[in-house]
Structures are given as structure tokens and as C-alpha cells.
Design an enzyme around this catalytic site. Structure first.
Site, PDB file in Angstrom:
ATOM      1  N   CYS A 117     -26.403   2.581  14.529  1.00 22.63           N
ATOM      2  CA  CYS A 117     -26.565   3.969  14.083  1.00 22.63           C
ATOM      3  C   CYS A 117     -27.166   3.867  12.692  1.00 22.63           C
ATOM      4  O   CYS A 117     -26.718   3.050  11.874  1.00 22.63           O
ATOM      5  CB  CYS A 117     -25.210   4.674  14.045  1.00 22.63           C
ATOM      6  SG  CYS A 117     -25.240   6.259  13.169  1.00 22.63           S
TER       7      CYS A 117
ATOM      8  N   CYS B 142     -33.113   7.571  14.544  1.00 23.93           N
ATOM      9  CA  CYS B 142     -31.801   7.933  15.080  1.00 23.93           C
ATOM     10  C   CYS B 142     -31.667   7.281  16.451  1.00 23.93           C
ATOM     11  O   CYS B 142     -32.455   7.579  17.364  1.00 23.93           O
ATOM     12  CB  CYS B 142     -31.734   9.459  15.190  1.00 23.93           C
ATOM     13  SG  CYS B 142     -30.201  10.041  15.956  1.00 23.93           S
TER      14      CYS B 142
HETATM   15  N1  DGL Z   1     -27.890   8.408  12.737  1.00 19.19           N
HETATM   16  C1  DGL Z   1     -27.730   8.657  14.113  1.00 19.19           C
HETATM   17  C2  DGL Z   1     -27.963   7.442  14.993  1.00 19.19           C
HETATM   18  O1  DGL Z   1     -28.648   6.524  14.611  1.00 19.19           O
HETATM   19  C3  DGL Z   1     -26.708   9.593  14.663  1.00 19.19           C
HETATM   20  C4  DGL Z   1     -25.519  10.012  13.896  1.00 19.19           C
HETATM   21  C5  DGL Z   1     -24.886  11.242  14.548  1.00 19.19           C
HETATM   22  O2  DGL Z   1     -25.441  12.308  14.398  1.00 19.19           O
HETATM   23  O3  DGL Z   1     -23.842  11.085  15.212  1.00 19.19           O
HETATM   24  O4  DGL Z   1     -27.514   7.411  16.120  1.00 19.19           O
END
Ligand code: DGL
Length: 277
Positions: free
Chosen positions: A193, A75
Site C-alpha cells: 500500500c 494506489c
Molecule cells: N494507498 C492505497 C493503496 O496503495 C490505499 C489506501 C486506502 O485508501 O485504503 O492501496
């Protein structure tokens, strides 16, 4: 259980982190994985740093109870907010993920790189440093001026969480975010993301629609993260013995049948989703 056979913990706010888990699985099939998603509290990317840090720690506490030998923050948002503190708190290796702006500025032919990420990632100090360093590198090493266009994308991770990979709503949202980047000549789109690689077909469809003559490449850092994890485990002599295939377990806050169906679509194999309290 010997430490070598201990699992690797992988976390995200939701199922986006599966894009990293898939790369880890492909690179290290002998490793056991425990994947934990904070679906009930997602998205993280529009929230304040304190909330995110508190949720990351709650998930890390669960993964530590599973006796993980390494932690992957799959993340970008969690990495931007919490990786420095986690590295001081934990004795196990912690690997994070960041928007791949370096490959972007290295490879761009038009000199324009676009970063799609969450609001929190783009607003973070860590990202500001990363993109400033990448631009400083480009100034020294590229013949043309290079710029990075930052595009926060609220609402996009929710499309993946709902399993809407190509719905009309998803396409409209993507077009809204990507059109201004294409109009300014972007030829490298950094998927900052971990949810966005699961929208690659929709993103490519939008690019074909808006700029059919242009060659725009998407950059997903997940394979590089898997490589970094493999190097880290090898250096610490923590790799699982390679003769047996590892197993993968999936946990989520707010686990339910609909979420399990999305997990199955993304993992492309039958997978059971266990409840994480
Ligand atoms: N998948 C996450 C990232 O790489 C975050 C998505 C979220 O919760 O807004 O930042």
C-alpha cells in the site's frame, strides 16, 4: 501546450501516493506533475469494488480536465480494481502499482515473505494471480519452499493521513500486524500500500523490538514504478524537454489546513493543497 509539456497525473485515495510521486519526481525532474488525493472519501481499501471504481473515475475525470499525458495509479487498491477498465477507456498510458511479491520471493533467505496491504488489494483477483505466479516461479527457481503470508492492515493508512507516523497508536497497530509475520520467520516485508513507506521508521522500530537479531527488509515498489513510467514515456516519445524543471501541483477532496500540513510533512517542501470538488 505541446503534449510533451503536458503533466503526468498521479492519483491515490490519500497522501500515500506521494511515495510514488516522490520517486517519479526524483527519476524525472523535468516533468510537470498533478497529484490528486481523494482524502474526503478515503480510505478506499476497506470498501467494495464498485465504490472504489466510482471514486477512481471521479478523480480520473478531474485529471483528464488537466490534459494529462499519462496516468499513474499510485494506489495498489485502485490498480487492483480499476486498471483494466481504465486501460480500455483511456488513450493515454496508464501505469499502476502492485505489491512487490516477485522481488520478495526472489530475495527471501528464510522462504517467508509477508505482504502488508489493504483488505481490498489482498482480496482481489489480480493479487491472487500475482502471488500464485510468484510462488510458481519460486517453486521452479528457489532451492527452498517459499510462502507468502498476506496481512490486510485496516486502520494503517489513516495513521499516515493524520500525520501520525510514530504515535503510540500507530506503533500498537503495526505491532499487531507484524508480530505474527515475524513469528513465522518473515524476512521480506512487501509494502503493498503506497501509504506504508511513510511508516518505514515505525515498522523498523517494531522489527528491532520484536526480532532484534533478524534482518528483515522492506520492499517498496515506488522506484520500480517510476522506472516503468520513464520507459513508457520514452517509448511513446512523450518525455518533457529536460532543460527546465517541472512544477508539481497538489489537489485533494476535503482539502483543509490540517491536510495541507500532512502534505508538507510528506513532500518535505512547502506545497499548497488545492481543493478538488
Ligand atoms: N494507498 C492505497 C493503496 O496503495 C490505499 C489506501 C486506502 O485508501 O485504503 O492501496
Amino acid at each position: 501546450m505541446s503534449e510533451l509539456r503536458s503533466p503526468i497525473g498521479i492519483l491515490d485515495s490519500g497522501f500515500g501516493g506521494l511515495s510514488v510521486a516522490l520517486a517519479v519526481r526524483a527519476a524525472m525532474p523535468a516533468e510537470d506533475l498533478v497529484f490528486a488525493a481523494d482524502c474526503a472519501f478515503a480510505p478506499w481499501g476497506d470498501r467494495g469494488a464498485d465504490f472504489i471504481d466510482q471514486r477512481v473515475h471521479a478523480i480520473v475525470d478531474f485529471l483528464r480536465s488537466e490534459r494529462i499525458k499519462a496516468l499513474v495509479l499510485a494506489c495498489n487498491t485502485a490498480t487492483a480494481v480499476s486498471i483494466d477498465t481504465l486501460r480500455t477507456e483511456l488513450s493515454i498510458p496508464v501505469v499502476g502499482i502492485e505489491p512487490a511479491v516477485f522481488p520478495g520471493v526472489r530475495e527471501t533467505e528464510t522462504g517467508v515473505v509477508g505482504t502488508l496491504a489493504t483488505v481490498r488489494t489482498i482480496a482481489s483477483e489480480r493479487y491472487r494471480h500475482l502471488s500464485a505466479n510468484a510462488l510458481a516461479w519460486a517453486k521452479e527457481n528457489r532451492p527452498m519452499p517459499v510462502s507468502i503470508l498476506d496481512c490486510p492492515c485496516p486502520g494503517l493508512m489513516e495513521c499516515v493521513e493524520r500525520g501520525e507516523f510514530k504515535s503510540a497508536h500507530t506503533l500498537t497497530l503495526l505491532e499487531h500486524y507484524i508480530a505474527p509475520l515475524l513469528a513465522k520467520g518473515t524476512d521480506r516485508l512487501v509494502l503493498g500500500c503506497t501509504h506504508y513507506p511513510f511508516l518505514h521508521e515505525a515498522i523498523e522500530a517494531i522489527i528491532r523490538k520484536l526480532a532484534p537479531e533478524k534482518r528483515v527488509e522492506l520492499i517498496d515498489p515506488a522506484p520500480a514504478v517510476a522506472k516503468q513510467l520513464a520507459r513508457t514515456l520514452a517509448t511513446r516519445k512523450l518525455c518533457a524537454p529536460s532543460e527546465t524543471a517541472g512544477n508539481v501541483r497538489f489537489y485533494a477532496t476535503g482539502a483543509n489546513a490540517a491536510r495541507e500540513a500532512v502534505l508538507n510533512a510528506l513532500w518535505q517542501q512547502n506545497a499548497q493543497l488545492e481543493a478538488l470538488q
